[in-house]
Write an enzyme that holds these catalytic residues in place. Structure first.
Site, mmCIF file in Angstrom:
data_model
loop_
_atom_site.group_PDB
_atom_site.id
_atom_site.type_symbol
_atom_site.label_atom_id
_atom_site.label_comp_id
_atom_site.label_asym_id
_atom_site.label_seq_id
_atom_site.Cartn_x
_atom_site.Cartn_y
_atom_site.Cartn_z
ATOM 1 N N CYS A 52 -59.902 -69.629 -46.799
ATOM 2 C CA CYS A 52 -58.772 -70.555 -46.971
ATOM 3 C C CYS A 52 -59.187 -71.877 -47.601
ATOM 4 C CB CYS A 52 -58.094 -70.810 -45.637
ATOM 5 S SG CYS A 52 -57.651 -69.311 -44.771
ATOM 6 N N HIS A 78 -53.810 -77.201 -45.542
ATOM 7 C CA HIS A 78 -53.748 -75.742 -45.451
ATOM 8 C C HIS A 78 -52.655 -75.370 -44.455
ATOM 9 C CE1 HIS A 78 -54.651 -71.617 -45.206
ATOM 10 N NE2 HIS A 78 -55.270 -71.656 -44.047
ATOM 11 N N ASN A 131 -49.398 -68.119 -43.523
ATOM 12 C CA ASN A 131 -50.724 -68.519 -44.019
ATOM 13 C C ASN A 131 -51.096 -67.621 -45.203
ATOM 14 O OD1 ASN A 131 -53.483 -68.877 -44.420
ATOM 15 N ND2 ASN A 131 -54.000 -68.878 -42.241
HETATM 16 N N1 COA Z 1 -46.558 -62.417 -29.826
HETATM 17 C C1 COA Z 1 -46.516 -62.600 -28.512
HETATM 18 N N2 COA Z 1 -47.609 -62.877 -27.764
HETATM 19 C C2 COA Z 1 -48.780 -62.971 -28.420
HETATM 20 C C3 COA Z 1 -48.886 -62.778 -29.793
HETATM 21 C C4 COA Z 1 -47.704 -62.494 -30.517
HETATM 22 N N3 COA Z 1 -47.693 -62.303 -31.840
HETATM 23 N N4 COA Z 1 -50.172 -62.946 -30.172
HETATM 24 C C5 COA Z 1 -50.850 -63.226 -29.056
HETATM 25 N N5 COA Z 1 -50.025 -63.227 -27.989
HETATM 26 C C6 COA Z 1 -50.350 -63.479 -26.594
HETATM 27 C C7 COA Z 1 -51.798 -63.253 -26.307
HETATM 28 O O1 COA Z 1 -52.052 -61.876 -26.093
HETATM 29 C C8 COA Z 1 -52.005 -64.078 -25.065
HETATM 30 O O2 COA Z 1 -51.526 -63.357 -23.956
HETATM 31 P P1 COA Z 1 -52.328 -63.353 -22.576
HETATM 32 O O3 COA Z 1 -52.361 -64.806 -22.161
HETATM 33 O O4 COA Z 1 -51.508 -62.465 -21.729
HETATM 34 O O5 COA Z 1 -53.681 -62.825 -22.940
HETATM 35 C C9 COA Z 1 -51.054 -65.252 -25.285
HETATM 36 O O6 COA Z 1 -50.128 -64.834 -26.283
HETATM 37 C C10 COA Z 1 -51.770 -66.507 -25.758
HETATM 38 O O7 COA Z 1 -52.656 -66.141 -26.784
HETATM 39 P P2 COA Z 1 -53.555 -67.199 -27.512
HETATM 40 O O8 COA Z 1 -54.356 -66.508 -28.555
HETATM 41 O O9 COA Z 1 -54.253 -68.050 -26.510
HETATM 42 O O10 COA Z 1 -52.423 -68.075 -28.184
HETATM 43 P P3 COA Z 1 -52.603 -69.383 -29.020
HETATM 44 O O11 COA Z 1 -51.753 -70.446 -28.475
HETATM 45 O O12 COA Z 1 -54.056 -69.692 -29.282
HETATM 46 O O13 COA Z 1 -51.931 -68.971 -30.390
HETATM 47 C C11 COA Z 1 -52.638 -68.347 -32.600
HETATM 48 C C12 COA Z 1 -52.470 -67.923 -31.160
HETATM 49 C C13 COA Z 1 -53.233 -67.216 -33.379
HETATM 50 C C14 COA Z 1 -51.251 -68.684 -33.158
HETATM 51 C C15 COA Z 1 -53.533 -69.602 -32.651
HETATM 52 O O14 COA Z 1 -54.692 -69.387 -31.914
HETATM 53 C C16 COA Z 1 -53.914 -69.991 -34.038
HETATM 54 O O15 COA Z 1 -53.079 -70.375 -34.836
HETATM 55 N N6 COA Z 1 -55.212 -69.977 -34.319
HETATM 56 C C17 COA Z 1 -55.727 -70.359 -35.615
HETATM 57 C C18 COA Z 1 -55.471 -69.248 -36.541
HETATM 58 C C19 COA Z 1 -55.755 -69.611 -37.943
HETATM 59 O O16 COA Z 1 -55.491 -70.696 -38.385
HETATM 60 N N7 COA Z 1 -56.307 -68.634 -38.653
HETATM 61 C C20 COA Z 1 -56.532 -68.711 -40.026
HETATM 62 C C21 COA Z 1 -57.636 -69.604 -40.366
HETATM 63 S S1 COA Z 1 -57.536 -69.980 -42.032
#
Ligand code: COA
Length: 328
Positions: free
Chosen positions: A115, A255, A285
């Site tokens: 990215c 980004h 993204n």
């Molecule tokens: N729908 C519903 N629930 C979901 C889900 C979805 N699409 N994806 C994950 N969950 C659940 C998880 O399983 C977890 O459940 P649990 O607590 O029972 O295990 C819960 O939601 C929380 O998951 P978590 O990963 O802690 O959520 P988060 O607040 O960190 O959000 C992202 C997840 C991916 C949105 C976040 O971590 C993020 O944006 N990370 C950066 C990603 C990024 O920028 N990537 C590209 C880099 S260029």
């Protein structure tokens, strides 16, 4: 050695027609619109057609950027494509694009910095122009992330979309154009965001495909923590190198990964939302394409005016990061 000031002479973008909404994702994996919007800010994303590859998206964005810059493909000295979804391992997507455009005299290579790739590409290409090696360069961030996304993995499939953004770089007047670049990498975090299969470590095989190693793997919350820290750091460092402060920023073009990550960067830089370009609700993204598409839309909509101080900042797999300060 006297360096030539380098600026962005034209921008362009292309996103595929097909829209994939959060509601549609609800029928594909266990998720819901409310979760996706509140955790990421994303409402829909674009998906390339089965017969569209990254160079096809890049080609349309490039044509628009060339038109807006007022130069033709035959004027280009260099083409740099930042992508993690090249048409194929080789030849490079930039070479494929070079022949599609008819940019016969242009050198061409791809950049792999996930990215952050577009900012890495800008830094590379602008140095060729600053030193007088080349006059005009086309820098593109283009991705077909839908082709490497596992639509059974709710942790990743809600995030990504396809698109391409392009800029033409060339000489500008003193005091205008790029004022600084800040690039960085921390390979120790490489495991957090990767595609393992299909390379020389795990060549494509029935086993790699059955093990889904050809899809994106992401440790979301670890990447999140890294992103929150690095966005502010990188932007502040680029401002410092340019001899500017947070107060000078007219528009931040970050980004587009997650609204919560962007908001943390805004807090750190003491900026309000009106000083930030955000379009991830429409596109998700798009990795290397996110920043140039946002930039092109900011120019199109008149949010960027001559004389403005623009800060680009991004982070991604590698791990990598990059920021740049531009006097538009
Ligand atoms: N729908 C519903 N629930 C979901 C889900 C979805 N699409 N994806 C994950 N969950 C659940 C998880 O399983 C977890 O459940 P649990 O607590 O029972 O295990 C819960 O939601 C929380 O998951 P978590 O990963 O802690 O959520 P988060 O607040 O960190 O959000 C992202 C997840 C991916 C949105 C976040 O971590 C993020 O944006 N990370 C950066 C990603 C990024 O920028 N990537 C590209 C880099 S260029």
């Amino acid at each position: 050695m006297q360096l030539t000031p380098v600026g962005i002479l034209g921008t362009g973008k292309y996103v595929p027609e097909r829209v994939l909404t959060n509601q549609e994702l609800e029928s594909m994996v266990e998720t819901n619109d409310e979760w996706i919007v509140s955790r990421t800010g994303i409402r829909e994303r674009r998906i390339a057609a089965p017969d569209q590859a990254t160079s096809d998206l890049a080609y349309i964005a490039a044509q628009e950027a060339l038109k807006n810059a007022g130069i033709g493909p035959e004027d280009l000295d260099l083409i740099v494509v930042a992508t993690i979804t090249p048409d194929m391992s080789f030849p490079s997507t930039s070479c494929i694009l070079q022949t599609k455009l008819g940019a016969k005299k242009a050198a061409a290579f791809d950049i792999s910095a996930a990215c952050s790739g577009f900012i890495y590409g800008l830094a590379n290409a602008s140095n060729f122009i600053a030193t007088g090696t080349y006059k005009y360069a086309l820098v593109i961030g283009a991705e077909c992330l839908s082709k490497i996304t596992d639509y059974e993995d709710r942790n990743t499939c809600i995030l990504f979309g396809d698109g391409a953004g392009a800029v033409v770089l060339g000489p500008t007047t003193e005091g205008r154009g790029f004022q600084s670049f800040e690039l960085g990498a921390d390979g120790s975090g490489g495991e957090l965001l990767k595609i393992e299969g299909g390379g020389s470590r795990f060549p494509s095989s029935i086993e790699t495909v059955n093990g889904k190693k050809h899809y994106i793997y992401m440790a979301g919350s670890e990447v999140f923590k890294f992103a929150v820290r690095i966005m502010g750091n990188a932007a502040e460092e680029a401002l410092r190198k340019a001899g500017k402060t947070k107060e000078d920023i007219d528009l931040l073009v970050p980004h587009q990964a997650n609204t919560r990550i962007i908001h943390s960067a805004l807090n750190r830089l003491n900026l309000t939302e009106d000083k930030c370009m955000m379009n991830l609700d429409k596109y998700g993204n798009m990795s290397a394409a996110s920043i140039p598409v946002a930039l092109a839309e900011a120019v199109e909509s008149g949010r960027i005016q001559e004389g403005n101080c623009i800060v680009l900042v991004g982070f991604g797999g590698g791990l990598t990061w990059g920021a740049s300060v531009i006097n538009w």
